[in-house]
Design an enzyme around this catalytic site. Sequence first.
Site, PDB file in Angstrom:
ATOM      1  N   ASN A   1      52.408  33.635  40.974  1.00  0.00           N
ATOM      2  CA  ASN A   1      51.283  33.514  40.037  1.00  0.00           C
ATOM      3  C   ASN A   1      51.813  33.650  38.605  1.00  0.00           C
ATOM      4  OD1 ASN A   1      49.218  34.440  38.240  1.00  0.00           O
ATOM      5  ND2 ASN A   1      47.922  34.920  39.993  1.00  0.00           N
TER       6      ASN A   1
ATOM      7  N   GLY B   1      50.306  33.759  35.748  1.00  0.00           N
ATOM      8  CA  GLY B   1      49.577  34.734  34.926  1.00  0.00           C
ATOM      9  C   GLY B   1      50.083  36.146  35.145  1.00  0.00           C
TER      10      GLY B   1
ATOM     11  N   GLU C   1      53.578  35.488  54.665  1.00  0.00           N
ATOM     12  CA  GLU C   1      52.186  35.566  55.075  1.00  0.00           C
ATOM     13  C   GLU C   1      51.692  37.001  54.918  1.00  0.00           C
ATOM     14  OE1 GLU C   1      49.409  34.279  58.832  1.00  0.00           O
ATOM     15  OE2 GLU C   1      51.538  33.737  58.889  1.00  0.00           O
TER      16      GLU C   1
ATOM     17  N   ASP D   1      49.505  43.914  45.140  1.00  0.00           N
ATOM     18  CA  ASP D   1      48.390  43.258  45.798  1.00  0.00           C
ATOM     19  C   ASP D   1      47.161  43.817  45.115  1.00  0.00           C
ATOM     20  OD1 ASP D   1      47.718  41.295  47.766  1.00  0.00           O
ATOM     21  OD2 ASP D   1      46.624  42.868  48.806  1.00  0.00           O
ATOM     22  N   SER D   2      46.329  42.936  44.642  1.00  0.00           N
ATOM     23  CA  SER D   2      45.191  43.401  43.875  1.00  0.00           C
ATOM     24  C   SER D   2      43.968  42.587  44.225  1.00  0.00           C
ATOM     25  CB  SER D   2      45.483  43.308  42.376  1.00  0.00           C
ATOM     26  OG  SER D   2      45.904  42.008  42.061  1.00  0.00           O
TER      27      SER D   2
ATOM     28  N   HIS E   1      42.608  35.703  34.029  1.00  0.00           N
ATOM     29  CA  HIS E   1      42.649  34.853  35.229  1.00  0.00           C
ATOM     30  C   HIS E   1      41.818  35.513  36.326  1.00  0.00           C
ATOM     31  CE1 HIS E   1      45.813  37.700  36.631  1.00  0.00           C
ATOM     32  NE2 HIS E   1      46.227  37.636  35.384  1.00  0.00           N
ATOM     33  N   GLY E   2      41.650  34.819  37.452  1.00  0.00           N
ATOM     34  CA  GLY E   2      40.901  35.391  38.565  1.00  0.00           C
ATOM     35  C   GLY E   2      39.457  35.698  38.193  1.00  0.00           C
ATOM     36  N   TYR E   3      39.008  36.889  38.529  1.00  0.00           N
ATOM     37  CA  TYR E   3      37.626  37.316  38.298  1.00  0.00           C
ATOM     38  C   TYR E   3      37.387  37.861  36.892  1.00  0.00           C
ATOM     39  CZ  TYR E   3      35.624  37.036  43.059  1.00  0.00           C
ATOM     40  OH  TYR E   3      35.092  36.610  44.251  1.00  0.00           O
TER      41      TYR E   3
ATOM     42  N   LYS F   1      43.794  44.149  27.166  1.00  0.00           N
ATOM     43  CA  LYS F   1      43.610  44.169  28.629  1.00  0.00           C
ATOM     44  C   LYS F   1      44.774  44.893  29.294  1.00  0.00           C
ATOM     45  CE  LYS F   1      43.542  41.528  32.793  1.00  0.00           C
ATOM     46  NZ  LYS F   1      43.874  40.277  33.471  1.00  0.00           N
TER      47      LYS F   1
END
Length: 203
Positions: A16, A18, A46, A75-76, A161-163, A184
């Site tokens: 990713n 970002g 995976e 992992d978020s 990015h994302g939510y 941020k």
Amino acid sequence: MTRKFTEKRILVATHNAGKLEEMEQLFGPRGVTVVGAAELNLPEPEETEDTFVGNARIKAHAAAKATGLPALSDDSGIEVEGLDNAPGVFTADWAETPSGRDFLMAMTKTHTLLEEKSVAHPRRARFRATMVLAWPDGHDEVFEGRVNGTLVWPIRGKLGHGYDPMFQPDGYEITFAEMDADKKNRISHRADAFEKLMSGCFD
């Protein structure tokens, strides 16, 4: 006793862009060079666990083993109280499409579900990040970060990015997507986990 990081290069186990950029900004002042997984053509393992720490461990250990470099993964995701803390560890899955990730679709789905359940305002949520720093010998250190806030609709802001456009952190009138990166990076879930990583493994 937490193991200290003494190397000059760290592999950030993410594809990713970002996230990688965020990590470069965070590590830069400490003189640590950040290498991304895509740069080394590492496959994405995976993620088969149903916890943040489980998936972060899979990614960090796979990357450290493949390259011989210490590897950091995170992992978020976002947990929405009115949806029993979904999407949580499945945040990225909610955005999956045949042509890549579409977070506008994921945010719309989240809003629609909240409306269908008539969840009262304010609609509480939290971003969570779990960082795992793994060494090639199999040792790892784990750090958890979080930031609480409310969900807004319609979404606001073009940054992040994302939510991020849907999430307004507590104590602010703007969403993560309306905040500049510096601000941020001081208050985010990843910043919280990163600060704990720094005091644990670097300071």
